[in-house]
Design an enzyme around this catalytic site. Sequence first.
Site, PDB file in Angstrom:
ATOM      1  CG  HIS A   4       8.994  75.897  -8.050  1.00 59.56           C
ATOM      2  ND1 HIS A   4       8.097  75.211  -7.391  1.00 59.56           N
ATOM      3  CD2 HIS A   4      10.180  74.954  -7.992  1.00 59.56           C
ATOM      4  CE1 HIS A   4       8.493  73.972  -6.890  1.00 59.56           C
ATOM      5  NE2 HIS A   4       9.761  73.867  -7.534  1.00 59.56           N
TER       6      HIS A   4
ATOM      7  CE  LYS B  68      22.824  76.707 -25.973  1.00 57.88           C
ATOM      8  NZ  LYS B  68      23.338  77.939 -26.754  1.00 57.88           N
TER       9      LYS B  68
ATOM     10  CG  ASN C  78      26.188  52.839 -14.034  1.00 62.91           C
ATOM     11  OD1 ASN C  78      25.862  52.352 -12.774  1.00 62.91           O
ATOM     12  ND2 ASN C  78      26.988  52.516 -14.783  1.00 62.91           N
TER      13      ASN C  78
END
Length: 267
Positions: free
Chosen positions: A200, A251, A170
Amino acid sequence: EKPVVNQGEALIIYNNQKFVINKSPFVIGRENADITIPETYISKIHVIISYKDGKYRIADYDSTNGTKVNGTKLRPKVYYEIRDGYEIELSEKEKMIAGELYFANDPELVADRQYARSQSTIINQAETAELRSQLLKETFGKTGEKIYMEPTINFDYGYNIRVGENFYANYNCTFLDVSTIEIGDNCMFAPNVQLYTATHPLHPVKRNSGLEYAKPIKIGHNVWLGGGVIITPGVTLGNNVVVGAGSVVTKSFPDNVVIAGNPARVI
């Protein structure tokens, strides 16, 4: 350590990380890794490995990469013999795809992102859904025959996105495809879904140096992501997973679960 070539297998060592090339059918991947990459595919170090007449050979996949062997840049699809003691040097693009630290301001990557911006503009301004789908097929690394995405569609490179059959997304979905994003068959994304492979270093000095890296995202078949879902780097979702709206998935989860929340958990 130096690369070695034996009769049974070739071992390339780069930055203390081992890449093993087995005998035919050739696969290349990190030692002790869960996955291997066939030589007919863009490998984790973006090269093709061949074996002929008792010799291992290496070639760059295409003209955009900068693999070097013993200081010599490989020409696209021109094979070089790998000999004992040869060193492999990767381009910033190859490091990026391999999940290593790399500099995002490398000219090759800057050019890739500029091209992706121009492609996304064309895609999002397409007058028909059919034209938009065709442009997506030409821009993404892989798609199924049936793909439907509402604008606005945002991505970093495009070539690291691999989508299965019958994919629907969508409005206003974002794919930060610094590493690979793999999406299975029959998946549905609600508005404002965001998939982030980019990350990072945690240490501020290294982070401020401009070094970045990425972790791949893999989504199984028949997965439904609710509105505003965020998938963070390195997450794998199994088949038939449903993710509730507004969830932040930090996770991996197995098949056949419904998850929601921040951070997402099984409900």
